[in-house]
Design a protein around this motif. Structure first.
Motif, PDB file in Angstrom:
ATOM      1  N   ALA A 188     -34.474  51.098 -25.187  1.00  0.00           N
ATOM      2  CA  ALA A 188     -34.047  52.489 -25.384  1.00  0.00           C
ATOM      3  C   ALA A 188     -34.742  53.412 -24.382  1.00  0.00           C
ATOM      4  O   ALA A 188     -34.152  54.385 -23.920  1.00  0.00           O
ATOM      5  CB  ALA A 188     -34.347  52.922 -26.810  1.00  0.00           C
ATOM      6  N   TYR A 189     -35.999  53.111 -24.057  1.00  0.00           N
ATOM      7  CA  TYR A 189     -36.748  53.957 -23.123  1.00  0.00           C
ATOM      8  C   TYR A 189     -36.684  53.461 -21.697  1.00  0.00           C
ATOM      9  O   TYR A 189     -37.389  53.973 -20.826  1.00  0.00           O
ATOM     10  CB  TYR A 189     -38.211  54.065 -23.577  1.00  0.00           C
ATOM     11  N   ARG A 190     -35.799  52.477 -21.464  1.00  0.00           N
ATOM     12  CA  ARG A 190     -35.618  51.945 -20.106  1.00  0.00           C
ATOM     13  C   ARG A 190     -36.932  51.448 -19.513  1.00  0.00           C
ATOM     14  O   ARG A 190     -37.204  51.665 -18.335  1.00  0.00           O
ATOM     15  CB  ARG A 190     -35.009  53.001 -19.169  1.00  0.00           C
ATOM     16  N   VAL A 191     -37.742  50.837 -20.345  1.00  0.00           N
ATOM     17  CA  VAL A 191     -39.033  50.310 -19.882  1.00  0.00           C
ATOM     18  C   VAL A 191     -38.877  48.831 -19.577  1.00  0.00           C
ATOM     19  O   VAL A 191     -38.385  48.068 -20.409  1.00  0.00           O
ATOM     20  CB  VAL A 191     -40.119  50.523 -20.963  1.00  0.00           C
ATOM     21  N   TYR A 192     -39.321  48.442 -18.397  1.00  0.00           N
ATOM     22  CA  TYR A 192     -39.309  47.031 -18.029  1.00  0.00           C
ATOM     23  C   TYR A 192     -40.620  46.389 -18.470  1.00  0.00           C
ATOM     24  O   TYR A 192     -41.688  46.962 -18.269  1.00  0.00           O
ATOM     25  CB  TYR A 192     -39.135  46.899 -16.515  1.00  0.00           C
ATOM     26  N   PHE A 193     -40.530  45.213 -19.057  1.00  0.00           N
ATOM     27  CA  PHE A 193     -41.757  44.481 -19.360  1.00  0.00           C
ATOM     28  C   PHE A 193     -41.456  42.994 -19.275  1.00  0.00           C
ATOM     29  O   PHE A 193     -40.306  42.557 -19.438  1.00  0.00           O
ATOM     30  CB  PHE A 193     -42.322  44.864 -20.719  1.00  0.00           C
ATOM     31  N   SER A 194     -42.516  42.232 -19.010  1.00  0.00           N
ATOM     32  CA  SER A 194     -42.287  40.842 -18.629  1.00  0.00           C
ATOM     33  C   SER A 194     -42.756  39.825 -19.664  1.00  0.00           C
ATOM     34  O   SER A 194     -42.801  38.633 -19.377  1.00  0.00           O
ATOM     35  CB  SER A 194     -43.009  40.563 -17.310  1.00  0.00           C
ATOM     36  N   THR A 195     -43.128  40.260 -20.842  1.00  0.00           N
ATOM     37  CA  THR A 195     -43.620  39.293 -21.834  1.00  0.00           C
ATOM     38  C   THR A 195     -42.479  38.396 -22.299  1.00  0.00           C
ATOM     39  O   THR A 195     -41.479  38.891 -22.814  1.00  0.00           O
ATOM     40  CB  THR A 195     -44.189  40.015 -23.069  1.00  0.00           C
ATOM     41  N   PRO A 196     -42.635  37.130 -22.134  1.00  0.00           N
ATOM     42  CA  PRO A 196     -41.580  36.247 -22.665  1.00  0.00           C
ATOM     43  C   PRO A 196     -41.721  36.140 -24.183  1.00  0.00           C
ATOM     44  O   PRO A 196     -42.816  36.323 -24.716  1.00  0.00           O
ATOM     45  CB  PRO A 196     -41.850  34.914 -21.975  1.00  0.00           C
TER      46      PRO A 196
END
Lengths: 112, 342
Positions: free
Chosen positions: B263-271
């Motif tokens: 919703a906040y267009r945040v990229y994150f890489s935690t699988p």
């Protein structure tokens, strides 16, 4: 090295501010040593160079952090080198173009 | 003037001849020398004598005939003045008071160096010109400011934000409804971040402090991108290290956190399949999100803002903020021509 809180509480791993700062100081020392020895890429190097500093870092920081710091340093150095190279290229190109135009102008006024 | 006396005629003829000679001497040209006959003729024609030589006529020696008449005296005086330089050659006769009233003689005035213009007029003109230039500059500034404002206005539905459901560090539920009522500054990160998240949270502390000093009611929210390792107790312990009063740390299940980040267009890489014992770094986008008391997005602040810059920017945005129902298009206000100090 995973940092574990006291075993009475749940399995929490929290790195406090003081621990972080100790890690950073060790990291800075290690990187200063690497800079002095002009090492950009640690992976290919002999592990005897800056071994003391490296052991400090390994003991005070989490392993993922150590890898991350080293990778980031390498990436930053590469980017800086590339930037320097590109600016040098641009300067040379500009110089060449300018001198060519200067030559042209000079030739215009030379009586042949 | 009828002349009957022969002696007077002779006298006048002599005067005439000598005046001609004097004239030629004065002007440097040589007039044709008047013969005696001509002089006599002129004299008998009773011409008024304009030039009268200084010296006595050669022919007469008697004092009686050497007396000057009043008119001649005046003429002689004029000639004296002419010779000595007191009077200009082409100057008109000196007029008496009566005569000067009758014959209006223009007085020669000294020429005004400015000519047609005068100082007062020039000052008024310069003042008017300065006013005009100032007005033009003010209009340009107003147009630029209005354009900037129009660009930064956001219309319609915000692209950032949306519903979410997370758990705070005390175990309570926190949703988008909890954002309403006051401004919020949201930061996405994780507790096992090497250096960036601590740095950004310290920056956030300064920003929150600055804004609260200005009387702005704002809450700080830290949302974890690493829900598997960041449980509520972990968050609680982590956030104690930072000097932010009332900071809310949010976490939840992986899907809830994923939904919020989307919703906040945040990229994150935690699988999704890591465990709490795994040692990994989460790659994520580094931004502060400013939300308004209606839970809507206002602005985002990246790493190029330092603490001071961000606090100023946020304060500016908050001061300009109006609730949605009171919002209307900003109109261009033309500056006044006369009020040059505005």
């Amino acid at each position: 090295m995973a940092k574990l809180d006291s075993s009475e509480q749940e399995d929490t791993q929290v790195v406090t501010r003081s621990e972080r700062e100790k890690c950073w100081i060790a990291r800075d020392k290690y990187f200063a040593c690497l800079d002095k020895n002009r090492i950009t890429s640690v992976a290919n190097q002999d592990s005897s160079v800056c071994a003391n500093e490296r052991s400090d870092v390994d003991s005070l920081c989490r392993q993922s952090w150590v890898d991350y710091f080293i990778q980031r340093r390498e990436r930053t150095l590469q980017i800086d080198a590339m930037k320097r190279y590109r600016t040098q290229q641009a300067h040379d190109e500009l110089e060449a173009r300018e001198s060519a135009s200067r030559e042209e102008l000079r030739n215009k006024f030379v009586k042949r | 003037m009828l002349v009957t006396n022969k002696a007077t005629i002779m006298q006048m003829a002599g005067i005439w001849r000598q005046s001609a000679t004097l004239c030629s001497q004065l002007s440097g040209r040589s007039f044709s020398r008047m013969s005696t006959k001509d002089s006599l003729r002129n004299a008998s024609r009773s011409r008024r004598v304009l030039f009268c030589p200084h010296g006595r006529p050669f022919s007469t020696t008697l004092p009686k005939f050497n007396e000057r008449k009043p008119e001649e005296k005046k003429v002689e005086e004029d000639l004296d003045a002419l010779v000595t330089g007191k009077k200009r050659p082409m100057a008109g006769p000196e007029l008496t008071e009566e005569e000067s009233v009758v014959f209006k003689v223009a007085k020669s005035k000294r020429r005004n160096p400015l000519g047609f213009f005068n100082v007062a007029g020039m000052l008024i003109f310069a003042g008017g010109l300065a006013l005009l230039i100032n007005y033009k500059r003010r209009v340009q500034r107003a147009v630029e400011a209005h354009k900037e404002e129009k660009e930064s206005e956001s219309f319609g539905k915000a692209l950032i934000g949306g519903p979410f459901q997370l758990i705070d560090q005390n175990g309570g539920i926190f949703t988008q409804e909890n954002l309403k009522g006051k401004f919020s500054l949201i930061y996405f990160g994780f507790t096992l971040c090497p250096d960036i998240c601590p740095e950004e949270l310290d920056k956030m502390a300064i920003i929150i402090k600055n804004l609260r000093k200005q009387g702005i009611d704002i809450q700080a929210i830290f949302i974890s991108c690493d829900p598997i390792r960041d449980t509520p107790p972990v968050l609680k312990k982590y956030l104690e290290d930072f000097d932010i009063e009332g900071i809310v740390g949010l976490t939840g299940s992986y899907s809830d956190v994923e939904a919020c980040c989307k919703a906040y267009r945040v990229y994150f890489s935690t699988p999704p399949d890591v465990t709490a014992e795994d040692d990994y770094i989460v790659d994520h986008s580094i931004f502060f999100y400013l939300m308004d008391p209606e839970g809507e997005f206002v602005n985002v602040f990246g790493r190029r803002y330092d603490a001071q810059g961000a606090s100023e920017e946020i304060a500016k945005k908050i001061k300009k903020w109006v609730p949605a129902k009171d919002r209307r298009e900003s109109s261009f206000q033309k500056p006044s021509f006369w009020k040059f100090w505005e």
